[in-house]
Design a protein around this motif. Structure first.
Motif, short mmCIF file in Angstrom:
data_model
loop_
_atom_site.label_atom_id
_atom_site.label_comp_id
_atom_site.label_asym_id
_atom_site.label_seq_id
_atom_site.Cartn_x
_atom_site.Cartn_y
_atom_site.Cartn_z
N VAL A 104 -22.51 43.03 -40.53
CA VAL A 104 -23.46 41.99 -40.12
C VAL A 104 -24.89 42.33 -40.53
O VAL A 104 -25.81 41.59 -40.24
N GLY A 105 -25.06 43.47 -41.19
CA GLY A 105 -26.37 43.79 -41.77
C GLY A 105 -27.28 44.64 -40.90
O GLY A 105 -28.48 44.69 -41.11
N MET A 106 -26.70 45.31 -39.91
CA MET A 106 -27.55 46.17 -39.07
C MET A 106 -28.01 47.40 -39.83
O MET A 106 -27.29 47.93 -40.67
N THR A 107 -29.23 47.87 -39.48
CA THR A 107 -29.66 49.16 -40.01
C THR A 107 -28.93 50.25 -39.23
O THR A 107 -28.33 49.98 -38.19
N GLN A 111 -30.20 50.46 -35.65
CA GLN A 111 -29.72 49.34 -34.82
C GLN A 111 -28.26 49.56 -34.42
O GLN A 111 -27.88 49.36 -33.27
N ARG A 143 -27.38 49.94 -30.51
CA ARG A 143 -26.79 48.76 -29.87
C ARG A 143 -25.27 48.85 -29.72
O ARG A 143 -24.72 48.27 -28.80
N ILE A 144 -24.63 49.51 -30.66
CA ILE A 144 -23.17 49.46 -30.66
C ILE A 144 -22.54 50.84 -30.43
O ILE A 144 -21.71 51.02 -29.53
N GLU A 198 -25.43 38.95 -31.32
CA GLU A 198 -25.92 40.30 -31.62
C GLU A 198 -26.72 40.38 -32.93
O GLU A 198 -27.87 40.78 -32.94
N ALA A 199 -26.09 39.97 -34.02
CA ALA A 199 -26.77 40.08 -35.31
C ALA A 199 -27.91 39.07 -35.44
O ALA A 199 -28.91 39.33 -36.10
N THR A 205 -30.73 41.00 -33.47
CA THR A 205 -31.19 42.28 -34.01
C THR A 205 -31.51 42.19 -35.49
O THR A 205 -32.51 42.74 -35.95
N VAL A 206 -30.67 41.50 -36.26
CA VAL A 206 -30.87 41.48 -37.71
C VAL A 206 -31.77 40.33 -38.14
O VAL A 206 -32.66 40.50 -38.96
N ARG A 264 -33.70 38.41 -36.15
CA ARG A 264 -34.93 38.27 -35.34
C ARG A 264 -35.06 36.91 -34.68
O ARG A 264 -36.17 36.40 -34.53
#
Lengths: 224, 243
Positions: A129-132, A135, A139-140, B103-104, B107-108, B110
């Motif tokens: 999903v593109g998290m850094t 993140q 978060r996970i 979630e995304a 966080t991703v 914004r």
């Protein structure tokens, strides 16, 4: 064999109880700091940042590999001779520092193991999903690792509460220090140390309520 | 337009993807079929760098990534062009159905939590799961989990949605509802690349079917041609075995 002086023991309870807040404060502060440091160390051990990784490994190895009492003496008696601004360090601060670093090393290893234990699918879904990386960790991964690590972390907290008794060797009057003083006055060593032992025991046992609440809370997502 | 050129992936001595070229038009739906272990899933996983390709290029419009020298920032950007639906759902187990979708977004991308929640509820309504919004994945059936997984991917509004055998892990009773939802996604003209063993579904939904074997694209064309009159004997063989 003589009879126990129950009158004396009962009289001692409120005296020692008045030092419970200090004991809990030292353990509580050290636990929060240790959790933060241990999480950072654990994440580093998982992602392995060059150079830093070696330093972290040495840190963990040292604080796991040497006795807590030796570390406390090193901070309280030793460091002020080397580092001038620490000449004012008091026993409570030194004890909190020692407990924090000592237990952060242990907790880092158990958090690291818990992080690795988080299912691969959770890492992949976070990435997809593109998290850094940070993140994903915050978060996970870490929240799920917390659930895995909780029982052992509570164990370390129990160890830490008992470990605060070593602060008395740095001149801190906490539960153990207070008991020692009382016993030296009355010569009733057995009674005095029995009372403090029972009080430690009660504190630790009442923590198990907290532990149960914590585990229910952390398992919320896994109830069917 | 999405353009993949020379995509190659090796695991040790084993070349799993061998010089794959693929162009995908906006709104196109492509189904990838073929025997197990021929690189179909790896192709999808290399497109968003869940597996890092060894060489080749991936282009989303003007944005181009060279696999061999992709930076962390490029990989993130690439992943944000795509959405992924996993075979085993891979929902965040510590998040509710709604939170899996938001979630995304928060966080991703914004978005405010209000905005994200509204989007999530619209998607949950569309997937028929609004009453499960507060449920954690552990309390959902396989079919429900996969619908949330597809919902999570839909929310991203990605240029390309990747489906990695989305019904293969499901009990047969749940396959229908997941395929129905994918049909709904198709109606929204979403660009889709689907690895599947559901031949009937592929025939019905795909603009183009790709047959892969040995890490290569052996043959591709409209479903009528691939299923009706395949040129390569390997496809005839494969289709005979799965039908």
């Amino acid at each position: 064999m003589r009879a126990l002086d129950l009158q004396y023991m009962l009289g001692l309870v409120p005296v020692i109880l008045s030092y419970v807040p200090l004991t809990l404060a030292m353990a509580g502060i050290a636990m929060v700091l240790a959790l933060i440091i241990a999480s950072l160390l654990a994440v580093e051990r998982v992602v392995r940042i060059p150079v830093l990784d070696g330093l972290v490994a040495i840190f963990i190895s040292f604080f796991r590999g040497t006795p807590l009492l030796v570390q406390l003496f090193l901070f309280y008696y030793g460091l002020p001779q080397i580092v001038s601004f620490l000449t004012q360090i008091n026993g409570v601060t030194a004890a909190i520092m020692g407990l924090t670093l000592h237990f952060s090393a242990y907790m880092a290893e158990s958090i690291r193991a818990a992080i690795i234990g988080v299912d691969r699918s959770q890492w992949e879904a976070s990435q997809a999903v593109g998290m850094t990386q940070s993140q994903m960790m915050r978060r996970i991964i870490l929240p799920q690792a917390a659930r895995i690590a909780a029982p052992t972390l509570v164990n370390y907290f129990i160890d830490m509460i008992k470990g605060t008794s070593l602060a008395f060797t740095l001149g801190v009057t906490e539960m153990m220090g207070a008991t020692q003083k009382e016993a030296a006055g009355s010569f009733l060593y057995f009674e005095a140390f029995l009372v403090v032992a029972i009080l430690y025991w009660i504190i630790v046992e009442s923590l198990s309520f907290g532990q149960r609440w914590l585990e229910v809370h952390l398992n919320k997502a896994h109830a069917r | 337009m999405i353009r993949i050129k020379g995509l190659t992936k090796r695991f040790g001595d084993n070349t799993v993807l061998n010089n794959i070229d693929l162009e995908i038009e906006r709104g196109e739906r492509i189904c990838v079929i073929g025997p197990s272990g021929t690189g179909k899933s790896t192709l999808l996983r290399c497109i968003n760098f869940l597996d890092r390709p060894d060489s080749g290029t991936i282009e989303f419009g003007d944005f181009k990534v060279e696999a061999a020298k992709a930076t962390r920032r490029q990989i993130l950007a690439l992943r944000r062009c795509t959405a992924f639906v996993f075979q085993n759902y891979s929902l965040f187990t510590n998040r509710t159905a709604r939170q899996n979708i938001t979630e995304a977004l928060v966080t991703v991308h914004r978005q405010s939590s209000d905005e994200a929640n509204r989007r999530a509820d619209a998607i949950l309504r569309e997937t028929g799961l609004l009453d499960k919004a507060e449920s954690y994945p552990a309390a959902l059936s396989g079919g429900q989990q996969q619908r949330v997984g597809i919902g999570r991917a839909m929310a991203l509004d990605a240029d390309l949605m990747l489906f990695d055998e989305p019904t293969s892990a499901l009990d047969p009773e749940w396959v229908g509802e997941v395929l129905d939802l994918m049909r709904r996604v198709a109606e929204s003209r979403q660009t889709m690349l689907i690895v599947t063993h559901e031949m009937q579904f592929a025939r019905e939904i795909a603009h183009r079917v790709i047959f892969m074997d040995g890490g290569r694209i052996v043959e591709q064309g409209p479903p009528g041609a691939i299923f009706g009159a395949p040129q390569d004997p390997r496809i005839r063989d494969f289709l005979r075995r799965v039908s």
